[in-house]
Write a protein that holds these residues in place. Structure first.
Motif, mmCIF file in Angstrom:
data_model
loop_
_atom_site.group_PDB
_atom_site.id
_atom_site.type_symbol
_atom_site.label_atom_id
_atom_site.label_comp_id
_atom_site.label_asym_id
_atom_site.label_seq_id
_atom_site.Cartn_x
_atom_site.Cartn_y
_atom_site.Cartn_z
ATOM 1 N N LEU A 62 0.850 -1.179 0.000
ATOM 2 C CA LEU A 62 0.000 0.000 0.000
ATOM 3 C C LEU A 62 0.888 1.231 0.000
ATOM 4 O O LEU A 62 1.746 1.380 0.876
ATOM 5 C CB LEU A 62 -0.893 -0.012 1.242
ATOM 6 C CG LEU A 62 -1.940 1.076 1.361
ATOM 7 C CD1 LEU A 62 -2.995 0.922 0.263
ATOM 8 C CD2 LEU A 62 -2.603 1.013 2.721
ATOM 9 N N CYS A 63 0.719 2.101 -0.984
ATOM 10 C CA CYS A 63 1.546 3.302 -1.135
ATOM 11 C C CYS A 63 1.311 4.245 0.046
ATOM 12 O O CYS A 63 0.170 4.549 0.400
ATOM 13 C CB CYS A 63 1.217 4.007 -2.445
ATOM 14 S SG CYS A 63 2.192 5.500 -2.738
ATOM 15 N N ASP A 64 2.397 4.704 0.673
ATOM 16 C CA ASP A 64 2.313 5.614 1.812
ATOM 17 C C ASP A 64 1.839 7.008 1.418
ATOM 18 O O ASP A 64 1.274 7.721 2.243
ATOM 19 C CB ASP A 64 3.679 5.727 2.505
ATOM 20 C CG ASP A 64 4.083 4.446 3.206
ATOM 21 O OD1 ASP A 64 3.204 3.618 3.493
ATOM 22 O OD2 ASP A 64 5.288 4.261 3.466
ATOM 23 N N THR A 71 1.713 -3.850 -6.643
ATOM 24 C CA THR A 71 2.451 -5.098 -6.522
ATOM 25 C C THR A 71 3.892 -4.849 -6.900
ATOM 26 O O THR A 71 4.176 -4.179 -7.887
ATOM 27 C CB THR A 71 1.846 -6.175 -7.442
ATOM 28 O OG1 THR A 71 0.484 -6.380 -7.074
ATOM 29 C CG2 THR A 71 2.597 -7.483 -7.312
ATOM 30 N N GLU A 72 4.798 -5.403 -6.093
ATOM 31 C CA GLU A 72 6.220 -5.245 -6.359
ATOM 32 C C GLU A 72 6.916 -6.589 -6.153
ATOM 33 O O GLU A 72 6.561 -7.347 -5.258
ATOM 34 C CB GLU A 72 6.812 -4.199 -5.417
ATOM 35 C CG GLU A 72 8.252 -3.879 -5.723
ATOM 36 C CD GLU A 72 8.737 -2.653 -4.965
ATOM 37 O OE1 GLU A 72 9.962 -2.552 -4.799
ATOM 38 O OE2 GLU A 72 7.929 -1.819 -4.560
ATOM 39 N N ALA A 134 4.533 3.712 -4.473
ATOM 40 C CA ALA A 134 4.212 3.048 -5.740
ATOM 41 C C ALA A 134 5.210 3.492 -6.811
ATOM 42 O O ALA A 134 5.640 4.648 -6.823
ATOM 43 C CB ALA A 134 2.793 3.389 -6.163
ATOM 44 N N PRO A 135 5.594 2.605 -7.710
ATOM 45 C CA PRO A 135 6.615 2.933 -8.714
ATOM 46 C C PRO A 135 6.315 4.182 -9.537
ATOM 47 O O PRO A 135 7.227 4.936 -9.857
ATOM 48 C CB PRO A 135 6.647 1.692 -9.613
ATOM 49 C CG PRO A 135 6.158 0.584 -8.754
ATOM 50 C CD PRO A 135 5.166 1.207 -7.812
#
Length: 181
Positions: A62-64, A71-72, A134-135
């Motif tokens: 979950l992106c902060d 997904t990574e 997230a990327p």
């Protein structure tokens, strides 16, 4: 389980390709899903076994910054050393892994398999990112993502509002100069 068959194998270097579903492996963090894959080499020299390779698994994070799910792939280098010695095996049997003086795993000489599951689990857990971004947001600042909440945005609107709403009675106070001691 991520186990390597070593019984009956002669000295040398061997390629290893292992995989196992996360659900079948105990103690994995809930972020991990799918399959844990390990690819590497097994080196056998006498009673010593060395496993070197790369383990990887997908993690649901979950992106902060944005609270978006993403997904990574978490990928780690694994290096484990095993020593087959019955005397040390029975001596170390009552001692926990944390209290042992050596990083080398002691196994029984009659063991058919080397289990690298715990080493892989620990390394993957340690390599989960502490700051989860997230990327698509990694090269952006907070102001780029949410300009309406940035300090610059509020300053611009405040300046525009203050220029429009200036009360001329305060102009005399702007001329005051303070002496510093």
């Amino acid at each position: 389980m991520l186990r390597i068959l070593v019984k009956g194998i002669k000295d040398g270097v061997y390629d290893i390709n292992l995989s196992s579903p996360v659900e079948e492996l105990n103690g994995f963090f809930p972020e991990f899903f799918g399959e844990v894959r390990f690819q590497g080499k097994l080196r056998i020299l006498g009673k010593r076994y060395t496993v070197i390779g790369t383990a990887e698994c997908q993690a649901h994070l979950l992106c902060d910054l944005t609270l978006e799910e993403y997904t990574e792939t978490i990928s780690v280098e694994i290096s484990s050393s095993f020593y087959a010695n019955n005397e040390l095996y029975y001596k170390m049997k009552g001692i926990s892994e944390e209290l042992r003086e050596t990083d080398e795993h002691i196994i029984h000489e009659d063991d058919k398999f080397i289990d690298i599951t715990e080493d892989v689990r620990q390394e993957l857990a340690i390599n989960l990112p502490m700051k989860r971004i997230a990327p698509k947001y990694r090269d952006k600042t907070f102001e780029d993502i949410y300009p309406q909440y940035s300090a610059n945005f509020s300053e611009k609107t405040t300046e525009q509002n203050s220029e429009d709403d200036v009360d001329e009675r305060w102009n005399e106070l702007k001329k005051l100069k303070f002496k510093s001691n």
